[in-house]
Design a protein around this motif. Structure first.
Motif, mmCIF file in Angstrom:
data_model
loop_
_atom_site.group_PDB
_atom_site.id
_atom_site.type_symbol
_atom_site.label_atom_id
_atom_site.label_comp_id
_atom_site.label_asym_id
_atom_site.label_seq_id
_atom_site.Cartn_x
_atom_site.Cartn_y
_atom_site.Cartn_z
ATOM 1 N N VAL A 143 0.846 -1.187 0.000
ATOM 2 C CA VAL A 143 0.000 0.000 0.000
ATOM 3 C C VAL A 143 0.884 1.241 0.000
ATOM 4 N N SER A 144 0.291 2.369 -0.273
ATOM 5 C CA SER A 144 1.047 3.616 -0.370
ATOM 6 C C SER A 144 1.323 4.216 1.012
ATOM 7 N N GLU A 145 2.198 5.177 1.033
ATOM 8 C CA GLU A 145 2.504 5.892 2.272
ATOM 9 C C GLU A 145 1.253 6.586 2.811
ATOM 10 N N ASN A 146 0.448 7.158 1.922
ATOM 11 C CA ASN A 146 -0.788 7.828 2.357
ATOM 12 C C ASN A 146 -1.763 6.844 3.002
ATOM 13 N N GLU A 147 -1.836 5.634 2.452
ATOM 14 C CA GLU A 147 -2.725 4.623 3.029
ATOM 15 C C GLU A 147 -2.227 4.165 4.402
ATOM 16 N N ILE A 148 -0.919 4.029 4.544
ATOM 17 C CA ILE A 148 -0.342 3.675 5.855
ATOM 18 C C ILE A 148 -0.630 4.794 6.858
ATOM 19 N N ARG A 149 -0.450 6.040 6.445
ATOM 20 C CA ARG A 149 -0.705 7.181 7.333
ATOM 21 C C ARG A 149 -2.180 7.214 7.768
ATOM 22 N N TRP A 150 -3.093 6.978 6.814
ATOM 23 C CA TRP A 150 -4.519 6.949 7.133
ATOM 24 C C TRP A 150 -4.820 5.853 8.155
ATOM 25 N N LEU A 151 -4.265 4.669 7.931
ATOM 26 C CA LEU A 151 -4.478 3.556 8.849
ATOM 27 C C LEU A 151 -3.892 3.865 10.226
ATOM 28 N N VAL A 199 5.960 7.666 9.139
ATOM 29 C CA VAL A 199 5.742 6.495 8.290
ATOM 30 C C VAL A 199 7.040 6.142 7.588
ATOM 31 N N ASN A 200 7.339 4.831 7.533
ATOM 32 C CA ASN A 200 8.514 4.363 6.818
ATOM 33 C C ASN A 200 8.131 3.092 6.059
ATOM 34 N N ILE A 201 8.383 3.087 4.738
ATOM 35 C CA ILE A 201 8.118 1.909 3.932
ATOM 36 C C ILE A 201 9.465 1.304 3.517
#
Length: 78
Positions: free
Chosen positions: A22-30, A73-75
């Motif tokens: 998933v994207s960084e934005n999706e991780i941030r939202w979660l 966030v870190n991917i």
């Protein structure tokens, strides 16, 4: 996968299995949802995301940490 809350430390940990990357934005939202809805009273929340398809789940695909209300966030896309 697993969640822990250490009330006396106001610290929480959660490990989540994702179906796909998933994207960084999706991780941030979660991460915001987890902070606001699951661990409202925790000051520090450590979130680890693993891919269901990964054979080796010793390393998280991504992390997000909420430290004093600020989300990082870190991917690890290797």
């Amino acid at each position: 996968m697993e969640k822990n809350y250490f009330r006396h430390l106001k610290k929480a940990e959660i490990r989540i299995e994702l179906e796909k990357k998933v994207s960084e934005n999706e991780i941030r939202w979660l991460a915001e949802k987890i902070s606001d809805e699951i661990f409202r009273k925790a000051e520090n929340i450590y979130m680890f995301y693993y891919l269901k398809t990964d054979q080796n789940q010793d390393f998280a695909y991504a992390t997000s940490h909420s430290l004093d209300g600020k989300i990082e966030v870190n991917i690890n896309d290797w």
